[in-house]
Structure formats: structure tokens, C-alpha cells
Design a protein around this motif. Sequence first.
Motif, PDB file in Angstrom:
ATOM      1  N   ARG A   1       0.888  -1.276   0.050  1.00 27.43           N
ATOM      2  CA  ARG A   1      -0.087  -0.028  -0.135  1.00 27.43           C
ATOM      3  C   ARG A   1       0.908   1.268  -0.014  1.00 27.43           C
ATOM      4  NH1 ARG A   1      -3.804   0.045   4.696  1.00 27.43           N
ATOM      5  NH2 ARG A   1      -4.108   2.379   3.987  1.00 27.43           N
ATOM      6  N   GLU A   2       1.944   1.321   0.867  1.00 25.20           N
ATOM      7  CA  GLU A   2       2.684   2.359   1.154  1.00 25.20           C
ATOM      8  C   GLU A   2       3.426   2.563  -0.395  1.00 25.20           C
ATOM      9  OE1 GLU A   2       2.815   4.897   3.053  1.00 25.20           O
ATOM     10  OE2 GLU A   2       1.355   3.768   4.300  1.00 25.20           O
ATOM     11  N   SER A   3       4.085   1.499  -0.826  1.00 25.83           N
ATOM     12  CA  SER A   3       4.731   1.847  -1.978  1.00 25.83           C
ATOM     13  C   SER A   3       3.953   2.176  -3.221  1.00 25.83           C
ATOM     14  CB  SER A   3       5.435   0.326  -2.520  1.00 25.83           C
ATOM     15  OG  SER A   3       6.097  -0.308  -1.610  1.00 25.83           O
ATOM     16  N   VAL A   4       2.608   1.875  -3.368  1.00 24.76           N
ATOM     17  CA  VAL A   4       1.647   2.457  -4.564  1.00 24.76           C
ATOM     18  C   VAL A   4       1.421   3.642  -4.250  1.00 24.76           C
ATOM     19  CG1 VAL A   4      -0.404   2.125  -5.432  1.00 24.76           C
ATOM     20  CG2 VAL A   4       0.925  -0.016  -5.015  1.00 24.76           C
ATOM     21  N   GLN A   5       1.156   4.249  -2.927  1.00 29.63           N
ATOM     22  CA  GLN A   5       0.565   5.632  -2.701  1.00 29.63           C
ATOM     23  C   GLN A   5       1.849   6.459  -2.805  1.00 29.63           C
ATOM     24  OE1 GLN A   5      -0.971   5.005   1.109  1.00 29.63           O
ATOM     25  NE2 GLN A   5      -2.704   3.875   0.733  1.00 29.63           N
ATOM     26  N   ILE A   6       2.931   6.220  -2.341  1.00 27.07           N
ATOM     27  CA  ILE A   6       4.183   7.012  -2.445  1.00 27.07           C
ATOM     28  C   ILE A   6       4.460   7.172  -3.901  1.00 27.07           C
ATOM     29  CG2 ILE A   6       6.398   7.413  -1.892  1.00 27.07           C
ATOM     30  CD1 ILE A   6       5.893   6.141   0.793  1.00 27.07           C
ATOM     31  N   THR A   7       4.762   6.111  -4.861  1.00 27.81           N
ATOM     32  CA  THR A   7       5.268   6.265  -6.155  1.00 27.81           C
ATOM     33  C   THR A   7       3.940   6.993  -7.016  1.00 27.81           C
ATOM     34  OG1 THR A   7       4.188   4.211  -6.391  1.00 27.81           O
ATOM     35  CG2 THR A   7       6.510   4.413  -6.144  1.00 27.81           C
ATOM     36  N   SER A   8       2.668   6.622  -6.627  1.00 21.48           N
ATOM     37  CA  SER A   8       1.612   7.380  -7.202  1.00 21.48           C
ATOM     38  C   SER A   8       1.533   8.911  -7.032  1.00 21.48           C
ATOM     39  CB  SER A   8       0.403   6.818  -6.976  1.00 21.48           C
ATOM     40  OG  SER A   8      -0.668   7.555  -7.635  1.00 21.48           O
ATOM     41  N   SER A   9       1.835   9.194  -5.887  1.00 22.20           N
ATOM     42  CA  SER A   9       2.082  11.006  -5.270  1.00 22.20           C
ATOM     43  C   SER A   9       3.028  11.435  -6.461  1.00 22.20           C
ATOM     44  CB  SER A   9       2.380  11.152  -4.193  1.00 22.20           C
ATOM     45  OG  SER A   9       1.290  10.546  -3.321  1.00 22.20           O
TER      46      SER A   9
ATOM     47  N   VAL B   1      -3.854  15.318  -1.398  1.00 27.18           N
ATOM     48  CA  VAL B   1      -2.692  15.992  -0.611  1.00 27.18           C
ATOM     49  C   VAL B   1      -1.471  15.614  -1.278  1.00 27.18           C
ATOM     50  CG1 VAL B   1      -1.666  17.335   1.199  1.00 27.18           C
ATOM     51  CG2 VAL B   1      -4.337  17.153   1.152  1.00 27.18           C
ATOM     52  N   GLY B   2      -1.476  14.226  -1.131  1.00 20.05           N
ATOM     53  CA  GLY B   2      -0.050  13.450  -1.651  1.00 20.05           C
ATOM     54  C   GLY B   2       0.214  14.011  -2.943  1.00 20.05           C
ATOM     55  N   ALA B   3      -0.704  14.126  -3.789  1.00 26.84           N
ATOM     56  CA  ALA B   3      -0.475  14.450  -5.391  1.00 26.84           C
ATOM     57  C   ALA B   3       0.149  15.762  -5.482  1.00 26.84           C
ATOM     58  CB  ALA B   3      -1.767  14.302  -6.218  1.00 26.84           C
ATOM     59  N   ALA B   4      -0.416  16.802  -4.660  1.00 23.82           N
ATOM     60  CA  ALA B   4       0.083  17.996  -4.398  1.00 23.82           C
ATOM     61  C   ALA B   4       1.344  18.136  -4.026  1.00 23.82           C
ATOM     62  CB  ALA B   4      -0.971  18.870  -3.672  1.00 23.82           C
ATOM     63  N   GLY B   5       1.819  17.269  -2.808  1.00 25.97           N
ATOM     64  CA  GLY B   5       3.217  17.502  -2.291  1.00 25.97           C
ATOM     65  C   GLY B   5       4.106  16.751  -3.289  1.00 25.97           C
ATOM     66  N   GLY B   6       3.657  15.743  -4.028  1.00 25.42           N
ATOM     67  CA  GLY B   6       4.567  15.396  -5.167  1.00 25.42           C
ATOM     68  C   GLY B   6       4.798  16.270  -6.311  1.00 25.42           C
ATOM     69  N   VAL B   7       3.974  17.062  -6.583  1.00 29.49           N
ATOM     70  CA  VAL B   7       4.210  18.326  -7.510  1.00 29.49           C
ATOM     71  C   VAL B   7       5.247  19.285  -6.797  1.00 29.49           C
ATOM     72  CG1 VAL B   7       3.261  20.250  -8.358  1.00 29.49           C
ATOM     73  CG2 VAL B   7       1.901  18.292  -8.658  1.00 29.49           C
TER      74      VAL B   7
ATOM     75  N   GLY C   1      16.518  14.563  -9.600  1.00 24.86           N
ATOM     76  CA  GLY C   1      15.984  15.255  -8.347  1.00 24.86           C
ATOM     77  C   GLY C   1      14.647  15.447  -8.275  1.00 24.86           C
ATOM     78  N   GLY C   2      13.875  15.503  -9.412  1.00 19.95           N
ATOM     79  CA  GLY C   2      12.536  15.737  -9.375  1.00 19.95           C
ATOM     80  C   GLY C   2      11.838  14.407  -8.995  1.00 19.95           C
ATOM     81  N   ILE C   3      12.580  13.157  -9.340  1.00 18.83           N
ATOM     82  CA  ILE C   3      11.934  11.808  -8.895  1.00 18.83           C
ATOM     83  C   ILE C   3      12.086  11.589  -7.312  1.00 18.83           C
ATOM     84  CG2 ILE C   3      12.359   9.295  -9.124  1.00 18.83           C
ATOM     85  CD1 ILE C   3      13.019   9.776 -11.904  1.00 18.83           C
ATOM     86  N   LEU C   4      13.281  11.987  -6.843  1.00 17.64           N
ATOM     87  CA  LEU C   4      13.390  11.835  -5.199  1.00 17.64           C
ATOM     88  C   LEU C   4      12.740  13.015  -4.689  1.00 17.64           C
ATOM     89  CD1 LEU C   4      17.547  11.367  -5.493  1.00 17.64           C
ATOM     90  CD2 LEU C   4      15.580   9.651  -5.094  1.00 17.64           C
ATOM     91  N   GLY C   5      12.610  14.064  -5.045  1.00 16.88           N
ATOM     92  CA  GLY C   5      11.693  15.108  -4.264  1.00 16.88           C
ATOM     93  C   GLY C   5      10.217  14.758  -4.440  1.00 16.88           C
ATOM     94  N   GLY C   6       9.951  14.036  -5.393  1.00 14.43           N
ATOM     95  CA  GLY C   6       8.531  13.781  -5.711  1.00 14.43           C
ATOM     96  C   GLY C   6       7.978  12.621  -4.712  1.00 14.43           C
ATOM     97  N   LEU C   7       9.087  11.721  -4.522  1.00 10.59           N
ATOM     98  CA  LEU C   7       8.789  10.671  -3.704  1.00 10.59           C
ATOM     99  C   LEU C   7       8.657  11.270  -2.090  1.00 10.59           C
ATOM    100  CD1 LEU C   7      11.089   7.886  -4.802  1.00 10.59           C
ATOM    101  CD2 LEU C   7       8.466   7.863  -5.064  1.00 10.59           C
ATOM    102  N   GLY C   8       9.499  11.975  -1.771  1.00 12.71           N
ATOM    103  CA  GLY C   8       9.522  12.857  -0.338  1.00 12.71           C
ATOM    104  C   GLY C   8       8.439  13.559  -0.148  1.00 12.71           C
ATOM    105  N   GLY C   9       8.058  14.481  -1.170  1.00 19.77           N
ATOM    106  CA  GLY C   9       7.206  15.340  -1.065  1.00 19.77           C
ATOM    107  C   GLY C   9       5.522  14.830  -1.010  1.00 19.77           C
ATOM    108  N   GLY C  10       5.477  13.431  -1.788  1.00 26.51           N
ATOM    109  CA  GLY C  10       4.353  12.954  -1.860  1.00 26.51           C
ATOM    110  C   GLY C  10       4.111  12.081  -0.833  1.00 26.51           C
ATOM    111  N   TRP C  11       5.147  11.544   0.182  1.00 28.81           N
ATOM    112  CA  TRP C  11       4.935  11.005   1.303  1.00 28.81           C
ATOM    113  C   TRP C  11       4.419  11.939   2.306  1.00 28.81           C
ATOM    114  CZ3 TRP C  11       7.161  11.407   5.987  1.00 28.81           C
ATOM    115  CH2 TRP C  11       6.956  10.351   7.086  1.00 28.81           C
ATOM    116  N   ILE C  12       5.138  13.101   2.310  1.00 23.09           N
ATOM    117  CA  ILE C  12       4.740  13.938   3.542  1.00 23.09           C
ATOM    118  C   ILE C  12       3.540  14.397   3.140  1.00 23.09           C
ATOM    119  CG2 ILE C  12       5.383  16.336   4.386  1.00 23.09           C
ATOM    120  CD1 ILE C  12       8.363  15.863   3.541  1.00 23.09           C
TER     121      ILE C  12
END
Length: 292
Positions: A61-69, A218-224, A259-270
Motif C-alpha cells: 500500500r505504501e509503495s503504491v501510494q508514495i510512487t503514485s504521488s 494532498v499527496g499528489a499536491a506534495g508530489g508536485v 532530483g525531481g523523482i527523489l523530491g516527488g517521492l519525499g514530497g508525496g509521502w509528506i
Amino acid sequence: MVGSRIPDSLLNPVEQQGFDFGISSQAPYAVPGPLGIYQASPGSPQFLPRAQKVLLSPAFRESVQITSSMTAPMAWDAYWRLAYDHADKVLQVQANELLRRGNITNIEFEEMVRARNTLVEEFRKPLTPFAKQYSEILKPGSKLPQPSDLLARKGSIEAVLESVGKSRATVNRLSMVFRVAGSTLIVLDITVTTMVVMQVPSEQRGRTAAREYTGLGVGAAGGVGGAWAGCVSLAALGSPTLAVPVVGEVTTGTLCVVGGILGGLGGGWIGRETGKAAGEAAYDFVTTFRWE
């Protein structure tokens, strides 16, 4: 849905009254149906048919949700890249018609180049901040090639028009990956989230839905935001100016993507965790608020 039955091995022999040991065909039997699974005693709300029992690994669940964000905003950018590529091909068809006709005037040549620059500018407007930054690294908007620049570089009007509608193959391949993977993960994330909501007891479903779906948004917005911040931060290592790369646009662009991929993962999780907490708080407020 068909009814469920208790596995025969779980029946209490004492309760099997009326069993004729002489004629087995007269033994009582339960209504056919899928076997049930007990999480508690029969008849309790925790009893679920096997067909309705869904087990989801928390790690899955966490893997899908974070990568989707992270991939959701990039999938959006990828679809706009596809539209831009189609528009470029139309422009190239027009240029080919001029080449076949011959006798191309300076006005026609200049209009074709300006049309290409207009496409670049217009198709950047709906992109996410990450994609806009990536585009600026590869081709700064303030330095789009003008007709005189292209003519001096290519040597002739014909040489310029032969490639006026071509786009970067590497960017097209990258966008295709995000377009396919992003769309798949978005659908999977929504499906998993819906399954989680539907599997909780009915009295908790509203609160769970508020938590999970708010977290999804909000996770999608954090990914952006995270993708943009990661792109700018890592690309700055290769080019402090971002507009005039010191070590080359390819290297700087690659750093931006990583950097965008790494930042998107972190921002999406937060964003996901923040959204879950906000969704629960909002639900509790709405359901407990009373006008005095």
C-alpha cells in the motif's frame, strides 16, 4: 452475492441432530455457497465471506501510494508532451509542403520559425513547476532561437525547415515512460484506496474515506512541490545559473529528472501523511460540531 456457509469441519457434532448413521444420503447439509472465514464468533460483524476478504500488505500500500504521488503530476506533463509532439508533426508537414513547392519567401520562413517558438511557449503554460523548470534547463524561454540564429547555424532556409518540427527523442521516450507508468499507478492507487475504505466496518467508513481520499489528493499536491524542489536543488549542483548550464544541458537536465523523482517521492509521502491527518480532523470536526 450467494450466501456463505460454515465449513463442515467446524460444525459441532452435538448440533448435527437427526443424522442417520445407516443412510448417509439422509445426512443434513448446509446451503451451498463459498466457505466463510471467522475472525470472531459466528454472527459477529467481524465475520466475512472468503470472497470478500482482501489482504493488502502495508508495504504494498505504501509503495503504491508514495510512487503514485510522484508519478501523477509527471503523467500530466507526459500527456502535454504528447500533444506538443503531435503539434510539432503538423508544423513539419506544413514545412515539407513549402520545401516541395520551393521558392520559399523570407516571410514564410520567419513565420514558420515563430510558429515553432509559439508552440513551445504555449505548451509550457499548463505544465507542472517541475516540467517547466526541466524545459527551461533544456531550452530557456528567453533564448528561443530566432530565424536569423537558425539560418546562421544551419546555413540555409531549407536546412532549417527540414527540422523545424522535430522534438527531442530522449524527452519523448522519458515522457512515454511516465505516461504509461503514471496512469497505471494512479488507477492502482485509487483502487487500493477504495478497497481499504470498503473493508472497514460501516460505522467507520466515513472517517476512513475522509482520511484516505484526502491523503490521496494532498499527496499528489506534495508530489508536485517536491518534484520541483528536487529538480531545482539537484540541478543547481551542475549549473548554479540554471539558465546557462555550466556542464551542459544534458547533464543538468539529467540531474533535474533525478532530483525531481527523489523530491516527488519525499514530497508525496509528506503530503500523504499530512492529508490523512487533515482528513480525519476535518471529519471529526464536521461530525461532532454542534450549533449552540
